[in-house]
Motif scaffolding. Structure first.
Motif, PDB file in Angstrom:
ATOM      1  N   ARG A 140     -11.238  10.908 -12.701  1.00 23.24           N
ATOM      2  CA  ARG A 140     -10.187  11.879 -12.987  1.00 23.24           C
ATOM      3  C   ARG A 140      -9.574  12.452 -11.711  1.00 23.24           C
ATOM      4  NH1 ARG A 140      -9.392  13.609 -18.133  1.00 23.24           N
ATOM      5  NH2 ARG A 140     -10.897  12.867 -19.675  1.00 23.24           N
ATOM      6  N   GLY A 141     -10.353  12.491 -10.652  1.00 25.15           N
ATOM      7  CA  GLY A 141      -9.821  12.998  -9.401  1.00 25.15           C
ATOM      8  C   GLY A 141      -8.745  12.123  -8.796  1.00 25.15           C
ATOM      9  N   ASP A 142      -8.650  10.882  -9.273  1.00 24.80           N
ATOM     10  CA  ASP A 142      -7.636   9.954  -8.780  1.00 24.80           C
ATOM     11  C   ASP A 142      -6.486   9.796  -9.767  1.00 24.80           C
ATOM     12  OD1 ASP A 142      -9.216   9.588  -6.581  1.00 24.80           O
ATOM     13  OD2 ASP A 142     -10.105   7.711  -7.272  1.00 24.80           O
ATOM     14  N   LEU A 143      -6.423  10.699 -10.738  1.00 26.25           N
ATOM     15  CA  LEU A 143      -5.365  10.663 -11.748  1.00 26.25           C
ATOM     16  C   LEU A 143      -4.566  11.958 -11.703  1.00 26.25           C
ATOM     17  CD1 LEU A 143      -7.459   9.258 -14.731  1.00 26.25           C
ATOM     18  CD2 LEU A 143      -5.788   7.989 -13.360  1.00 26.25           C
ATOM     19  N   LEU A 144      -3.270  11.845 -11.907  1.00 21.78           N
ATOM     20  CA  LEU A 144      -2.408  13.019 -11.910  1.00 21.78           C
ATOM     21  C   LEU A 144      -1.371  12.870 -13.010  1.00 21.78           C
ATOM     22  CD1 LEU A 144      -1.326  15.656 -10.658  1.00 21.78           C
ATOM     23  CD2 LEU A 144       0.053  14.226  -9.111  1.00 21.78           C
ATOM     24  N   ALA A 145      -1.343  13.829 -13.921  1.00 17.62           N
ATOM     25  CA  ALA A 145      -0.360  13.828 -15.002  1.00 17.62           C
ATOM     26  C   ALA A 145       0.831  14.694 -14.622  1.00 17.62           C
ATOM     27  CB  ALA A 145      -0.994  14.345 -16.294  1.00 17.62           C
ATOM     28  N   VAL A 146       2.021  14.158 -14.842  1.00 16.26           N
ATOM     29  CA  VAL A 146       3.263  14.922 -14.676  1.00 16.26           C
ATOM     30  C   VAL A 146       3.917  14.959 -16.058  1.00 16.26           C
ATOM     31  CG1 VAL A 146       5.473  15.101 -13.467  1.00 16.26           C
ATOM     32  CG2 VAL A 146       3.487  14.116 -12.292  1.00 16.26           C
ATOM     33  N   PRO A 147       3.588  15.952 -16.882  1.00 15.47           N
ATOM     34  CA  PRO A 147       4.003  15.962 -18.291  1.00 15.47           C
ATOM     35  C   PRO A 147       5.436  16.442 -18.498  1.00 15.47           C
ATOM     36  CG  PRO A 147       2.673  17.885 -17.841  1.00 15.47           C
ATOM     37  CD  PRO A 147       2.714  17.098 -16.562  1.00 15.47           C
ATOM     38  N   GLU A 148       6.355  15.776 -17.848  1.00 20.83           N
ATOM     39  CA  GLU A 148       7.770  16.135 -17.949  1.00 20.83           C
ATOM     40  C   GLU A 148       8.609  14.889 -18.147  1.00 20.83           C
ATOM     41  OE1 GLU A 148       9.313  18.858 -14.943  1.00 20.83           O
ATOM     42  OE2 GLU A 148       7.259  19.146 -14.222  1.00 20.83           O
ATOM     43  N   GLY A 149       9.763  15.082 -18.768  1.00 19.74           N
ATOM     44  CA  GLY A 149      10.720  13.994 -18.891  1.00 19.74           C
ATOM     45  C   GLY A 149      10.799  13.397 -20.275  1.00 19.74           C
ATOM     46  N   SER A 150      12.010  13.367 -20.807  1.00 20.29           N
ATOM     47  CA  SER A 150      12.245  12.716 -22.094  1.00 20.29           C
ATOM     48  C   SER A 150      12.914  11.364 -21.910  1.00 20.29           C
ATOM     49  CB  SER A 150      13.122  13.600 -22.991  1.00 20.29           C
ATOM     50  OG  SER A 150      14.382  13.866 -22.364  1.00 20.29           O
ATOM     51  N   VAL A 209       0.863  -1.187   0.000  1.00 22.02           N
ATOM     52  CA  VAL A 209       0.000   0.000   0.000  1.00 22.02           C
ATOM     53  C   VAL A 209       0.896   1.232   0.000  1.00 22.02           C
ATOM     54  CG1 VAL A 209      -1.735   1.281   1.287  1.00 22.02           C
ATOM     55  CG2 VAL A 209      -1.863  -1.213   1.167  1.00 22.02           C
ATOM     56  N   SER A 210       0.674   2.116  -0.971  1.00 19.41           N
ATOM     57  CA  SER A 210       1.568   3.253  -1.174  1.00 19.41           C
ATOM     58  C   SER A 210       0.782   4.537  -1.391  1.00 19.41           C
ATOM     59  CB  SER A 210       2.471   2.986  -2.385  1.00 19.41           C
ATOM     60  OG  SER A 210       3.226   1.797  -2.219  1.00 19.41           O
ATOM     61  N   ASP A 211       1.516   5.635  -1.459  1.00 20.42           N
ATOM     62  CA  ASP A 211       0.876   6.928  -1.710  1.00 20.42           C
ATOM     63  C   ASP A 211       0.365   7.037  -3.135  1.00 20.42           C
ATOM     64  OD1 ASP A 211       1.274   8.071   0.874  1.00 20.42           O
ATOM     65  OD2 ASP A 211       3.378   8.389   0.378  1.00 20.42           O
ATOM     66  N   ALA A 212       1.094   6.441  -4.076  1.00 23.16           N
ATOM     67  CA  ALA A 212       0.687   6.552  -5.477  1.00 23.16           C
ATOM     68  C   ALA A 212       1.258   5.419  -6.307  1.00 23.16           C
ATOM     69  CB  ALA A 212       1.142   7.892  -6.059  1.00 23.16           C
ATOM     70  N   ILE A 213       0.560   5.113  -7.376  1.00 21.44           N
ATOM     71  CA  ILE A 213       1.053   4.209  -8.410  1.00 21.44           C
ATOM     72  C   ILE A 213       1.620   5.101  -9.508  1.00 21.44           C
ATOM     73  CG2 ILE A 213       0.420   2.491 -10.152  1.00 21.44           C
ATOM     74  CD1 ILE A 213      -2.069   1.940  -8.219  1.00 21.44           C
ATOM     75  N   VAL A 214       2.860   4.899  -9.875  1.00 19.05           N
ATOM     76  CA  VAL A 214       3.510   5.742 -10.878  1.00 19.05           C
ATOM     77  C   VAL A 214       3.734   4.931 -12.155  1.00 19.05           C
ATOM     78  CG1 VAL A 214       5.543   7.107 -11.474  1.00 19.05           C
ATOM     79  CG2 VAL A 214       4.646   7.139  -9.125  1.00 19.05           C
ATOM     80  N   VAL A 215       3.117   5.387 -13.243  1.00 20.85           N
ATOM     81  CA  VAL A 215       3.264   4.723 -14.538  1.00 20.85           C
ATOM     82  C   VAL A 215       4.303   5.478 -15.347  1.00 20.85           C
ATOM     83  CG1 VAL A 215       2.098   3.854 -16.585  1.00 20.85           C
ATOM     84  CG2 VAL A 215       0.812   4.171 -14.465  1.00 20.85           C
ATOM     85  N   LEU A 216       5.420   4.834 -15.621  1.00 20.22           N
ATOM     86  CA  LEU A 216       6.452   5.468 -16.424  1.00 20.22           C
ATOM     87  C   LEU A 216       6.031   5.472 -17.891  1.00 20.22           C
ATOM     88  CD1 LEU A 216       9.555   3.961 -14.649  1.00 20.22           C
ATOM     89  CD2 LEU A 216       8.636   6.267 -14.426  1.00 20.22           C
ATOM     90  N   GLY A 217       6.172   6.614 -18.529  1.00 22.14           N
ATOM     91  CA  GLY A 217       5.651   6.792 -19.879  1.00 22.14           C
ATOM     92  C   GLY A 217       6.409   6.040 -20.951  1.00 22.14           C
ATOM     93  N   SER A 218       5.729   5.859 -22.051  1.00 27.46           N
ATOM     94  CA  SER A 218       6.322   5.314 -23.267  1.00 27.46           C
ATOM     95  C   SER A 218       5.642   6.035 -24.424  1.00 27.46           C
ATOM     96  CB  SER A 218       6.114   3.800 -23.338  1.00 27.46           C
ATOM     97  OG  SER A 218       6.852   3.247 -24.410  1.00 27.46           O
ATOM     98  N   ARG A 227      12.696  12.232 -11.588  1.00 30.29           N
ATOM     99  CA  ARG A 227      13.005  13.440 -10.821  1.00 30.29           C
ATOM    100  C   ARG A 227      11.817  14.396 -10.805  1.00 30.29           C
ATOM    101  NH1 ARG A 227      19.302  14.318 -12.898  1.00 30.29           N
ATOM    102  NH2 ARG A 227      20.229  12.780 -11.454  1.00 30.29           N
ATOM    103  N   ALA A 228      11.076  14.461 -11.907  1.00 34.51           N
ATOM    104  CA  ALA A 228       9.875  15.297 -11.950  1.00 34.51           C
ATOM    105  C   ALA A 228       8.824  14.767 -10.979  1.00 34.51           C
ATOM    106  CB  ALA A 228       9.320  15.342 -13.366  1.00 34.51           C
ATOM    107  N   VAL A 229       8.662  13.452 -10.943  1.00 36.55           N
ATOM    108  CA  VAL A 229       7.716  12.839 -10.006  1.00 36.55           C
ATOM    109  C   VAL A 229       8.147  13.096  -8.566  1.00 36.55           C
ATOM    110  CG1 VAL A 229       6.832  10.634  -9.155  1.00 36.55           C
ATOM    111  CG2 VAL A 229       6.906  11.071 -11.609  1.00 36.55           C
ATOM    112  N   ALA A 230       9.441  13.019  -8.312  1.00 32.78           N
ATOM    113  CA  ALA A 230       9.943  13.255  -6.953  1.00 32.78           C
ATOM    114  C   ALA A 230       9.606  14.665  -6.484  1.00 32.78           C
ATOM    115  CB  ALA A 230      11.452  13.023  -6.909  1.00 32.78           C
ATOM    116  N   ARG A 231       9.667  15.638  -7.374  1.00 28.50           N
ATOM    117  CA  ARG A 231       9.309  17.013  -7.000  1.00 28.50           C
ATOM    118  C   ARG A 231       7.828  17.109  -6.636  1.00 28.50           C
ATOM    119  NH1 ARG A 231      12.963  18.121 -11.318  1.00 28.50           N
ATOM    120  NH2 ARG A 231      11.244  18.347 -12.818  1.00 28.50           N
ATOM    121  N   VAL A 232       6.979  16.418  -7.394  1.00 25.98           N
ATOM    122  CA  VAL A 232       5.550  16.404  -7.091  1.00 25.98           C
ATOM    123  C   VAL A 232       5.297  15.717  -5.755  1.00 25.98           C
ATOM    124  CG1 VAL A 232       3.315  15.479  -7.825  1.00 25.98           C
ATOM    125  CG2 VAL A 232       4.850  16.505  -9.510  1.00 25.98           C
ATOM    126  N   PHE A 233       6.002  14.622  -5.507  1.00 23.42           N
ATOM    127  CA  PHE A 233       5.859  13.922  -4.223  1.00 23.42           C
ATOM    128  C   PHE A 233       6.226  14.850  -3.065  1.00 23.42           C
ATOM    129  CE2 PHE A 233       5.481   9.099  -4.415  1.00 23.42           C
ATOM    130  CZ  PHE A 233       4.768   9.115  -5.600  1.00 23.42           C
TER     131      PHE A 233
END
Length: 210
Positions: free
Chosen positions: A111-121, A42-51, A128-134
């Motif tokens: 949508r209230g349970d979704l969060l986009a972090v539109p950074e990172g190539s 059980v965690s604070d968030a599930i993080v999906v790494l983009g592709s 690191r972008a996710v870490a800042r949001v955390f």
């Protein structure tokens, strides 16, 4: 004397080659082992790494990750799914935003349970972008969703960025179709992991994984 020096140099070179080979093989084995684990604390968030995404449509690799994240969400692993990843020049959207649209539409996640972090190539920039949001939200723990062979490097990068991270890799998609595919993914991911550990920088690993 010259013969002795030449012999010593040859032995040192041979020892270095053997040590490098052992390091490569042991790292590949660790990647293989980590790929077969499935941690779902059980965690604070599930993080999906983009592709890759194409005009807002997730690629097959990305879709497999998103579907797996939705299942984890439905199982109560975390109350929020974070999608992360930027966009290339000319893209109409980002990987993160395409992920949110997919999960909110076909996935049926509120949508209230979704969060986009539109950074990172690449993975390192994204983590690191996710870490800042955390940090901003006071979160500390995450379950990372990515391809199996990418799990160990992703976990290490997340931990280095200050996130208490474990991984639950997807078991579907092109990255896990055949043993040959799996072999080549591990072969490409291994040097990427070693370079990161040595330099702290990111290089491309398996196809579609930065």
């Amino acid at each position: 004397m010259r013969v002795r020096i030449g012999s010593l140099v040859a032995r040192l070179v041979g020892a270095a080659v053997v040590a490098s080979l052992l390091l490569f093989v042991s790292t590949a084995a660790a990647i293989w082992w980590t790929a077969r684990q499935d941690s779902r604390p059980v965690s604070d968030a599930i993080v999906v790494l983009g592709s890759a995404q194409y005009n807002g449509e997730p690629s097959s690799i990305f879709e497999a990750r998103l579907d797996h994240a939705r299942k984890l969400y439905e199982e109560g692993v975390a109350p929020v799914i974070v999608t992360v990843g930027g966009g290339a020049d000319g893209d109409v959207t980002t990987e993160a935003e395409a992920g949110v649209e997919y999960l909110a539409g076909e996935g049926g996640v509120p949508r209230g349970d979704l969060l986009a972090v539109p950074e990172g190539s690449d993975t390192l920039e994204s983590v690191r972008a996710v870490a800042r949001v955390f940090d901003e939200r006071g979160w500390g723990s995450a379950v990372l969703v990515t391809d199996p062979w990418h799990a160990m490097r992703s976990e290490r990068m997340a931990e280095d960025a200050g996130i208490d991270a474990e991984s639950s890799p997807t078991r579907q998609g092109p990255a896990v179709q055949t043993r040959t595919t799996q072999f080549w993914y591990i072969l490409r991911e291994t040097p990427a992991y070693l370079v990161y550990r040595a330099t702290g920088e990111s290089v491309s690993g398996a196809p579609g994984i930065g």
